[in-house]
Design an enzyme around this catalytic site. Structure first.
Site, short mmCIF file in Angstrom:
data_model
loop_
_atom_site.label_atom_id
_atom_site.label_comp_id
_atom_site.label_asym_id
_atom_site.label_seq_id
_atom_site.Cartn_x
_atom_site.Cartn_y
_atom_site.Cartn_z
N ASP A 194 0.84 -1.20 0.00
CA ASP A 194 0.00 0.00 0.00
C ASP A 194 0.88 1.25 0.00
OD1 ASP A 194 -1.93 1.93 0.27
OD2 ASP A 194 -2.46 1.42 2.35
N LYS B 151 1.60 7.93 0.38
CA LYS B 151 2.01 7.98 1.79
C LYS B 151 3.38 8.64 1.90
CE LYS B 151 -0.24 3.73 3.45
NZ LYS B 151 -1.11 4.38 4.45
N ARG C 43 -11.08 -0.57 2.20
CA ARG C 43 -12.55 -0.67 2.20
C ARG C 43 -13.10 -0.86 0.80
NH1 ARG C 43 -12.70 5.11 5.11
NH2 ARG C 43 -10.71 4.26 5.81
N1 BES Z 1 -3.14 0.17 5.23
C1 BES Z 1 -3.52 1.42 5.79
C2 BES Z 1 -3.77 1.34 7.31
C3 BES Z 1 -2.61 0.95 8.16
C4 BES Z 1 -1.88 1.91 8.83
C5 BES Z 1 -2.29 -0.37 8.37
C6 BES Z 1 -0.84 1.55 9.65
C7 BES Z 1 -1.25 -0.73 9.19
C8 BES Z 1 -0.52 0.23 9.84
C9 BES Z 1 -4.77 1.93 5.14
O1 BES Z 1 -4.96 1.54 3.82
C10 BES Z 1 -4.71 3.42 5.15
O2 BES Z 1 -3.85 3.93 4.49
N2 BES Z 1 -5.60 4.05 5.88
C11 BES Z 1 -5.61 5.45 5.97
C12 BES Z 1 -7.04 5.90 5.86
C13 BES Z 1 -7.20 7.39 5.68
C14 BES Z 1 -6.68 7.81 4.32
C15 BES Z 1 -8.66 7.73 5.81
C16 BES Z 1 -5.03 5.83 7.32
O3 BES Z 1 -5.23 5.11 8.29
O4 BES Z 1 -4.32 6.82 7.38
ZN ZN Z 2 -4.02 -0.17 3.22
MN MN Z 3 -4.03 2.87 2.46
#
Ligand code: BES
Ligand code: ZN
Ligand code: MN
Length: 489
Positions: free
Chosen positions: A259, A266, A340
């Site tokens: 991801d 990110k 999601r």
């Molecule tokens: N894979 C991440 C969540 C995650 C964060 C998993 C840290 C393991 C460790 C997920 O896809 C994500 O990026 N979520 C975002 C959502 C936001 C953009 C609403 C997040 O948590 O920042």
């Molecule tokens: Zn993710």
């Molecule tokens: Mn993500």
């Protein structure tokens, strides 16, 4: 990926103890009373065991704690490992006792002397297997040697038979760990699907669906996440129909093999951790392997969405509107809220295809759940109190942290979009709950459902009592127990 120690069982043979090599482990209760095998070790070492158990440090050990006598005179062993454990103790303390042996098991292997009437023997062995795990597939040179064989001397005639279940659970958990630990250039969507396909050898029915088929099914939100990657998106369905005619339990897993965040890229710091963003799918795979290996009398289907979230010329953009398999439209505000989008199509497919008796999804879904619960508990969300309570009970029994968080219409309103049926994010407040609310829109009223946000528990920098640093395998034991308690006949 290191081999698990092979475990063999023999009846007590006092005369074989002196010559045993590697680690010899004895089990002693708080009162220090030695069974016949431990007495022999004490005699061979000219009373060293009794000096240890009579000492202050042993008195301070908790149930399941351990101490070690190194290079004992009078024995061929490298060490005598003294585990303080009451005969009636089962569960976590017994597993920790075994883990202290597992962590020390070297190439020379070991000998566990299990006194008669030891209730926690199965747990001791599970702990030893789980803690002897190491992921050294990519270490060259001075690697830790694979643990050698573990012999168990016990008067318990049924122990070997019961160990088949223990082995099945350990193999399932270690399968999950291997998948979660594997870097993303190796565990591509294709490689992941191949490793799941190999589960056919255990009697699972495995179907791999490729992009044209997913397109035909209308899984547009899932495909949109993967469209910026060179690795093709896939959905893999694993069926274990060990029960009767009843509807199956569906386990759905987020399998984002890496991801990057996509176009909503990110930051660089810590991005390497996103190699574990397929942890939900990894856990589903481990549960399916465990159920098949122990020939569970239950119907369970595991479904995983395997995609890679990459930014490139074909990647989806913020602002895109995508149609889900259900038919609802989604405005993609942030391409990093991709899990999601993957799960909603997999969950809809699961319900349309199987009308499941219950549906449980697992996902490393939000960073927000780590802010809320840290690394101690997974977030639990549910539309059904009975199912949620049963899961929390199972997780508690397996010492896997799980804490229920609320759902509600107010949170759901945060997903309102101007141009589509919903947005894919709900803003900063309650980020894990709004993610769950998004998923809830793809759960039919009649489907009892649990969402497990495992972002904080799937992989740990520090390791646990039962796992070295890295992937934990969290959830395999809890889900196995839930299925055994509630769905197995
Ligand atoms: N894979 C991440 C969540 C995650 C964060 C998993 C840290 C393991 C460790 C997920 O896809 C994500 O990026 N979520 C975002 C959502 C936001 C953009 C609403 C997040 O948590 O920042
Ligand atoms: Zn993710
Ligand atoms: Mn993500």
């Amino acid at each position: 990926m290191a081999d698990r120690p092979s475990v063999t069982f023999t009846a007590p043979d006092i005369d074989a103890i002196a010559g045993a090599t590697g680690e010899v482990a004895i089990i002693v209760p708080e009162n220090g009373k030695l069974d016949v095998m431990a007495r022999r070790v004490n005699r061979l070492t000219r009373g060293a065991v009794e000096r240890l158990t009579g000492g202050e440090a042993f008195g301070k050990l908790k149930d399941g704690g351990a101490m070690t006598l190194a290079y004992p005179t009078g024995m061929a062993a490298d060490a005598v490992h003294v585990i303080r454990l009451e005969k009636r103790t089962r569960g976590q303390a017994a597993r920790e006792g075994g883990a202290s042996l597992g962590a020390r098991l070297g190439k020379a292997g070991g000998l566990l002397l299990a006194p008669s009437g030891l209730k926690g023997l199965d747990d001791v062995l599970l702990g030893a297997l789980l803690r002897s795990y190491s992921f050294d597939a990519h270490l060259t040179g001075d690697t830790a040697p694979a643990p050698g064989a573990l012999a168990v001397m016990t008067p318990d005639d049924d122990a070997a038979k019961r160990f088949e279940t223990t082995q099945a659970l350990a193999d399932g958990i270690c399968f999950t760990r291997d998948l979660v630990n594997e870097p993303s250039n190796i565990l591509t969507t294709t490689e992941f699907a191949n490793r799941l396909d190999a589960l056919k050898s255990l009697g699972l029915k495995v179907k791999v669906m490729d992009e044209p088929e997913l397109e035909k099914l209308g899984m547009r939100t899932l495909l949109a996440v993967g469209q910026g990657s060179e690795s093709p998106s896939k959905v893999v369905v694993m069926e274990w129909m060990g029960g009767g005619k009843e509807a199956p339990v569906a386990l759905c897993g987020k399998g984002v093999v890496f991801d990057t965040g996509g176009i909503s890229l990110k930051p660089a710091g810590g991005m390497e951790d996103m190699t574990m963003d397929m942890g939900g799918a990894g856990t589903v795979a481990g549960v399916m392997q465990a159920l098949a290996a122990r020939k569970a009398r239950a119907n369970v289907v595991g479904l995983v969405g395997l995609v890679e979230n990459m930014p490139d010329g074909k990647a989806q953009r913020p602002g895109d509107v995508v149609v889900s398999m259900k038919g609802d439209t989604v405005e993609v505000i942030n391409t990093d809220a991709e899990g999601r989008l993957v799960l909603c199509d997999v969950m809809w497919y699961a319900q349309e295809t199987y009308k499941p008796a219950a549906m449980i999804d697992l996902a490393t879904l939000t960073g927000a759940v780590i802010i809320a619960l840290g690394h101690e508990n997974a977030g639990v969300f549910s539309n059904n109190d009975d199912l949620a309570d049963a899961f929390l009970k199972a997780a508690g029994a397996e010492n896997e942290g799980a804490w229920r968080l609320p759902l509600g219409a107010g949170y759901d309103r945060q997903l309102k979009s101007r141009v589509a049926d919903m947005k894919n994010i709900g803003g900063r407040p309650a980020g894990s709950i709004t993610a769950a609310q998004f998923l809830a829109r793809f759960v039919k009223d009649e489907t009892p459902w649990i969402h497990l946000d495992i972002a904080g528990v799937a992989s740990l920098k520090g390791g646990t009592k039962l796992a070295p640093k890295g992937a934990t395998g969290w959830g395999v034991l809890a889900l196995n127990r839930l299925i055994a308690d509630k769905y197995e006949n």
